[in-house]
Design an enzyme around this catalytic site. Structure first.
Site, mmCIF file in Angstrom:
data_model
loop_
_atom_site.group_PDB
_atom_site.id
_atom_site.type_symbol
_atom_site.label_atom_id
_atom_site.label_comp_id
_atom_site.label_asym_id
_atom_site.label_seq_id
_atom_site.Cartn_x
_atom_site.Cartn_y
_atom_site.Cartn_z
ATOM 1 N N GLU A 442 0.685 -1.633 -0.320
ATOM 2 C CA GLU A 442 -0.089 -0.351 0.018
ATOM 3 C C GLU A 442 1.437 1.385 -0.199
ATOM 4 O O GLU A 442 1.338 1.291 0.643
ATOM 5 C CB GLU A 442 -0.770 -0.040 1.040
ATOM 6 N N ASP A 515 -1.434 -0.737 5.414
ATOM 7 C CA ASP A 515 -1.461 -0.744 6.810
ATOM 8 C C ASP A 515 -2.599 -0.976 7.332
ATOM 9 O O ASP A 515 -3.869 -1.954 7.216
ATOM 10 C CB ASP A 515 -1.549 0.753 7.234
ATOM 11 N N ASP A 517 -5.092 0.396 9.736
ATOM 12 C CA ASP A 517 -6.033 0.673 9.665
ATOM 13 C C ASP A 517 -7.032 0.828 9.034
ATOM 14 O O ASP A 517 -7.120 -0.178 7.885
ATOM 15 C CB ASP A 517 -5.063 2.649 9.644
ATOM 16 N N ASP A 519 -7.927 2.954 5.879
ATOM 17 C CA ASP A 519 -7.876 2.617 4.895
ATOM 18 C C ASP A 519 -7.092 1.757 4.336
ATOM 19 O O ASP A 519 -7.265 0.900 3.330
ATOM 20 C CB ASP A 519 -6.655 4.172 4.722
#
Ligand code: 2B7
Length: 652
Positions: A442, A515, A517, A519
């Site tokens: 990412e 990640d 998180d 996103d």
């Protein structure tokens, strides 16, 4: 609308057959209730009420009733009443009994009353009343004709009284005294597993019927509760009201097109309205039966729509060359329609497992011709509506042609397999797929760290930027135009779509690294969905993984350790503290916070790293979440967003 021409008696032999049928008693009904009412569970229970309601609806469809009352009584019984002509009560010479008694106590009595064209609504074609009578602990029927009330009472289908003239109605509701039929019955608890009627189930059935019979008033009351409930349905516009309802909250492209014509004893009603979405919503009915699997009426409708749009397009010269034309599929995007035909019940042939499909082949050309003619006229008279529909259909056709061209290009040139590897890909030296890994990382910055930290002998890196395409409805041509996905397809080396060749896969480990998180999760969902839809084999073979970066870095002096969860963090902190110095705990927020060396140590080095193998179930779940978030079904998305609003920030 009912034509009186179809005489029930056609020939001598038919006549005797008819007689035997008419005289059949109700014994078999109580022996095998399921054969007559479908089942004896809660569904069968409501089916029995529906049968009685449908008899009233038929009387309305025949043009004689304006109101239908349905009442759930305190004692558990149900009352259905109409203001039609009232079931005939005169003595039938051949049986020496009142017609009413024959209707209520004999199977197949239907054909005798007004001919086969009379009975047109769903279910048991005229035998419904007697079947329900047989399956009721008790039932009474009242026929109002002029100022007279006739009544007969039954137990389990057997008359308890003659058909007699009475002074007062037993009905729990006040009815207009002109004419009509009232039936009250208590389903037999010896037959049904439950005899408790459900308000919502009945409400739904009534609503559906209300749409099909314009200008018929339905009055539904539930008197079983302390606070009686009442709903009334009346749709002026019939199926056009239904189409408006289906298009509620959407943007319609024009006002509802209504086509209605009778051909012999078949009546066709069609309502059409395009909206600006891509979804199709077409319902079809035969009499009051919802044909969930369509059938010949629907086929006729579709053919007519395609031809009418094609003809109109040609006529106004909007086709550039002669070969241009639209297909049936092109007319489906944003199409909302109801196709409703009425025909003699005893001619209906259903097909399929669930009997949800109309099989009568003669219906297709009838519907096709009526709809084609109706649309021709409508387009002629409403050129601006016609133009908007044409534009919508053309758009779908254009997208279809582009997708086809792209597909052909792939097949012709092997477009993707043969292409040079994308610049963004840092490939590995290894050429044996079994030993090669591809990291999908990412973001460009984490991609940069991964490129520096990797073992270039066998690890390839492909950064995946920000948002990849919503592949929910994306066609192949759009996918291939999309840079990120195109890179991914070329890197994998096996093509896509019909030409996909699993043998050519260049890596036997494909690792998604995002990640931890929201996103990251979102991108992970997108990638999983993409693989699930286009490269399911990769998942099935166990070649797709998700990298698990550590959540914490713990440091005491030169001693550095990583924790992949909270328990591990506590454990490591304890052992480090034993050395009695300050332990520095750092929480990783994203891959970008790790330098290349750390990334290698924690997430990419096969000796230390944690990988989660993706199985089909995971991917399927991602696909479901994705469909919910991106798809057409608004209600589940709303629900998801509402119920998760506190825990998730959705980025859609
Ligand atoms: C095939 C049988 C079931 N029927 C008639 C006439 C009117 C009529 C009925 C009815 C349900 C609950 C209240 C025909 C048709 C019997 O023959 S059934 N209305 N309503 C009903 O069942 N409601 C009829 C021709 C001339 N006059 C009356």
């Amino acid at each position: 609308m009912a034509s009186k021409s179809s005489a029930p008696i056609k020939s001598g032999s038919d006549y005797s057959a008819q007689q035997i049928q008419v005289l059949e008693g109700l014994e078999p009904v109580r022996k095998r209730p399921g054969m007559y009412i479908g089942s004896t569970d809660v569904i069968g229970l409501h089916e029995s009420l529906r049968e009685i309601i449908d008899n009233a609806v038929d009387e309305a469809l025949a043009g004689h009733a304006k109101n239908v009352w349905i009442v759930l009584n305190k004692d558990g019984s149900a009352t259905v009443a109409d203001d039609g002509r009232g079931i005939p009560v005169d003595i039938m010479p051949q049986f020496k009994k009142s017609a009413l008694e024959i209707v209520m106590t004999k199977l197949h009595a239907g054909g005798k009353f007004g001919g086969s064209a009379y009975k047109i609504s769903g279910g048991l074609h005229g035998v419904g009343s007697s079947v329900v009578n047989a399956l009721s602990e008790w039932l009474w029927v009242e026929v109002r004709r002029g100022n007279t009330i006739h009544r007969q009472e039954y137990k389990t289908g057997n008359p308890q009284t003659p058909v007699e003239i009475v002074k007062e109605s037993k009905a729990s509701i006040k009815l207009p005294d002109v004419s009509g039929t009232t039936v009250t019955f208590l389903p037999d608890k010896k037959i049904f597993s439950t005899i408790e009627f459900e308000f919502d189930t009945i409400k739904k059935a009534i609503r559906e019927r209300a749409y099909l019979v314009p200008k018929l008033y339905f009055h539904f009351m539930d008197n079983r509760t302390e606070e009686p409930k009442e709903v009334n349905y009346y749709f002026e516009g019939g199926i056009s009201s239904l189409v408006e309802k289906l298009n509620e909250n959407k943007n319609p492209l024009h006002s509802v097109i209504f086509i209605n014509k009778q051909e012999g004893d078949v009546e066709v009603e069609v309502s059409i309205q395009f909206n600006n979405t891509y979804a199709e919503n077409v319902e079809s009915y035969v009499n009051v039966i919802n044909t969930v699997n369509g059938g010949t009426h629907l086929t006729g409708f579709r053919m007519a729509l395609t031809r009418a749009v094609n003809d109109y397009g040609k006529k106004i010269g909007s086709f550039k060359d002669d070969g241009d034309s639209i297909t049936g599929d092109d007319t489906r995007e944003g199409l909302t329609a109801v196709v409703f035909i009425k025909m003699p019940q005893d001619r209906i042939q259903f097909e399929g497992q669930t009997k949800g499909k109309l099989g009568n082949s003669e219906i297709q050309p009838i519907v096709q011709q009526i709809v084609k003619e109706g649309l021709n006229i409508y387009f002629e008279e409403n050129p601006s509506d016609a133009r908007r529909i044409l534009e919508k259909v053309y758009l779908a056709a254009k997208a279809r042609l582009a997708a086809k061209a792209a597909k052909e290009a792939i097949i012709r040139k092997g477009a993707l397999e043969g292409s040079t590897l994308p610049g963004k890909l840092a490939d590995c030296q290894e050429k044996n797929p079994e030993l090669s890994e591809l990291y999908l990382v990412e973001g460009d910055s984490a991609g940069g760290s991964a490129k520096q930290g990797r073992d270039r002998k066998f690890q390839a890196i492909l950064p995946i930027g920000g948002k990849i395409l919503n592949t929910e409805r994306a066609r192949l041509d759009k996918i291939i135009e999309h840079e990120e996905l195109k890179n991914l397809i070329i890197a994998l080396g096996m093509g896509i779509g019909e030409t996909v060749n699993f043998e050519k896969l260049r890596y036997h480990r494909v690792i998604i690294m995002t990640d931890a998180d929201v996103d990251g999760e979102h991108i992970e969902t997108l990638i999983l969905t993409f693989f699930y839809r286009h490269f399911r084999d990769i998942i099935a073979k166990g070649f797709l993984y998700v990298a698990m970066p550590p959540l914490y870095k713990l440091q005491r002096g030169k001693d550095v350790q990583y924790a992949y969860n909270d328990d591990e963090k506590e454990q490591i902190a304890k052992t480090m503290k034993a050395g009695n110095a300050i332990v520095n705990v750092q929480r990783y927020k994203g891959l970008g916070e790790m330098n290349p060396e750390q990334l290698w140590d924690t997430t990419m080095n096969p000796a230390n790293r944690l990988l989660k193998q993706v199985n089909i179930d995971d991917a399927e779940e991602a696909d479901a979440v994705f469909t919910m978030l991106m798809g057409d079904e608004v209600p589940p998305r709303k629900h998801f967003i509402q119920t998760n609003a506190i825990t998730a920030t959705l980025d859609i």
